[in-house]
Design an enzyme around this catalytic site. Structure first.
Site, PDB file in Angstrom:
ATOM      1  N   CYS A  88       1.119  -1.369  -0.330  1.00 17.74           N
ATOM      2  CA  CYS A  88      -0.272  -0.017  -0.136  1.00 17.74           C
ATOM      3  C   CYS A  88       0.112   1.052   0.137  1.00 17.74           C
ATOM      4  O   CYS A  88       1.787   1.146   1.334  1.00 17.74           O
ATOM      5  CB  CYS A  88      -0.693  -0.390   0.979  1.00 17.74           C
ATOM      6  SG  CYS A  88      -2.041   2.163   1.479  1.00 17.74           S
ATOM      7  N   TYR A  89       0.406   2.528  -0.925  1.00 17.51           N
ATOM      8  CA  TYR A  89       1.556   3.199  -1.103  1.00 17.51           C
ATOM      9  C   TYR A  89       1.287   4.172  -0.070  1.00 17.51           C
ATOM     10  O   TYR A  89       2.288   4.471   0.552  1.00 17.51           O
ATOM     11  CB  TYR A  89       0.829   4.485  -1.932  1.00 17.51           C
ATOM     12  CG  TYR A  89       1.659   5.338  -1.860  1.00 17.51           C
ATOM     13  CD1 TYR A  89       2.068   6.127  -2.979  1.00 17.51           C
ATOM     14  CD2 TYR A  89       0.494   6.599  -2.086  1.00 17.51           C
ATOM     15  CE1 TYR A  89       3.080   7.753  -2.453  1.00 17.51           C
ATOM     16  CE2 TYR A  89       1.269   7.835  -2.206  1.00 17.51           C
ATOM     17  CZ  TYR A  89       1.781   8.496  -2.252  1.00 17.51           C
ATOM     18  OH  TYR A  89       3.029   9.585  -2.520  1.00 17.51           O
TER      19      TYR A  89
END
Length: 447
Positions: free
Chosen positions: A133-134
């Protein structure tokens, strides 16, 4: 005469209508109201969003002004009052600590040690994240630095008031599902072993939605510890603090669903009403999203009062049968098909208008929108949604009450009376002449 009079009177009192199809000349403007009440057993109110788009380019995301959300349990019953996620800003500030030397200040938690830590510390703040996840990657440096600062200020060896932890949801998937984690990263606050937030009857998880830079996170942690005196910390270490056992055993709330109700106004052109998980600072795992839903109510146009509908059904008994065609319908994905399933509904809407009287006495009794619905489950490569595609017909059905003239009724009565007398006279004349001729014939035979 009495029989014919009764028949004519019955015909005069009966209501008759005529139906025609004309080009839509709606007087309710260029916008159409959509009312709905839909329950999503597996979508958290934390991320539930109502969006509207159309072919003219309108794209409204996360409508909130006319929408209400309620957390629900697996039986679709609300677990408290209206859901309020708290002050969520459109822009969440992140720290600029990416290039700094990596520090590990938070405790790694999993299914084996989670309960132990959550019961051992009065406040356990947990970052549920996913490595891919960014937003989790952006949070990590600030989170670890904050955990290190808090660890230095409140030594977990002697101070059990607060501890920061982290859970990798790709490795501890069952633990994340148990706590209804649907977006990454999710920062949850556990007090004495539970993240239940009970505020004015509300029953839901306690989460943090603020900025994610180190300064903001440290300030938030300090605010959590501030109300807890050192004396309480000493009692906690001795294991004598009040209600410690009861609070430790309190489970996470059995919720994860959301009931969304309210209305939106859309342009009278083909468009979409979309229910989805949306956030500007979270990522979602499409394989874990389930957009199953139960439709309690879905209708178009202004709400019609029961009295008006009753008056209209006096003229047209079949009216209103398709006004809320999807009410009570369930669309459940049991994951037998696959993950990433979007539920689509295609709705074709036709306006029906009922008019009574004629001329200057013409009165519009009711305006309603009826629709047909076709639904399907479709696999999607994107985040699953529940989509209602609507399309309005350019034509409308006009139902007009045919009024009957009282003078026409009187004329018919007079015609009945005159006609009966005339026919009776003719029959009497024929009968009388026939008998007279028969008598003459009989007399002629005698002579």
């Amino acid at each position: 005469m009495v029989f014919l009079f009764g028949m004519e009177l019955s015909n005069y009192l009966a209501v008759s209508t005529s139906t025609s199809v004309i080009v839509d000349n709606s007087s309710d403007g260029d916008f159409l109201r959509i009312d709905f009440n839909i329950s999503f057993p597996s979508l958290s109110c934390e991320f539930a969003s109502v969006d509207v788009s159309d072919v003219l380019g309108t794209n409204r995301l996360n409508i909130t002004k006319t929408i209400r959300k309620y957390s629900i349990d697996h039986d679709l019953k609300p677990t408290g009052s209206e859901f309020h996620s708290g002050p969520v800003s459109h822009y969440i500030k992140h720290g600029d600590d990416v290039d700094e030397e990596a520090v590990e200040g938070s405790v790694s938690l999993n299914a084996r040690n989670f309960d132990q830590y959550s019961h051992q510390y009065l406040i356990l703040v947990v970052n549920f994240y996913a490595p891919w996840c960014y937003w989790s990657t952006r949070l990590k440096p600030s989170w670890e630095k904050t955990a290190k600062i808090i660890r230095e200020r409140y030594d977990p060896e002697v101070d059990v008031r607060i501890l920061l932890g982290k859970v990798d949801c790709t490795e501890a998937g069952e633990l994340c599902r148990r706590h209804h984690i649907q977006g990454y990263p999710s920062i949850r606050i556990f007090r004495k072993g539970s993240d239940v937030r009970e505020d004015h009857g509300h029953h839901d998880h306690e989460s943090y939605y603020g900025d994610r830079d180190t300064e903001s996170l440290v300030k938030m942690m300090e605010s959590l510890v501030a109300p807890i005196p050192m004396e309480y910390n000493r009692l906690a270490l001795e294991g004598t603090h009040e209600n410690s056992t009861d609070n430790a055993k309190r489970p996470a709330p059995l919720t994860g669903g959301c009931r969304i109700e309210g209305y939106v106004r859309v342009k009278k052109v083909p468009g979409n009403l979309i229910f989805a998980a949306r956030s500007g600072a979270h990522s979602f795992d499409a394989s874990q999203m389930n957009m199953s839903h139960v439709i309690s109510h879905l209708s178009f146009g202004i709400k019609i009062s029961p009295k008006k509908m009753s008056d209209a059904k006096r003229l047209i008994p079949y009216l209103g049968r398709s006004h809320d065609r999807l009410n009570g319908r369930s669309f459940i994905n049991h994951r037998a098909i696959d993950a990433n399933v979007t539920v689509e509904h295609y709705l074709q809407i036709v306006k029906t208008e009922v008019v009574t009287g004629s001329g200057s006495r013409e009165h519009k009794l009711i305006e309603e929108y009826e629709y047909t619905a076709h639904s399907s489950l479709a696999k999607s490569v994107y985040i699953p949604v529940a989509k209602f595609h609507f399309e309005l017909s350019p034509m409308q059905v006009l139902i007009t009450e045919n009024s009957k003239s009282f003078s026409h009724f009187i004329t018919n009565i007079c015609a009945i009376i005159g006609g009966v007398f005339t026919v009776a006279g003719i029959l009497d004349s024929i009968l009388h002449n026939t008998i007279r001729i028969m008598k003459k014939v009989e007399l002629g035979k005698n002579f």
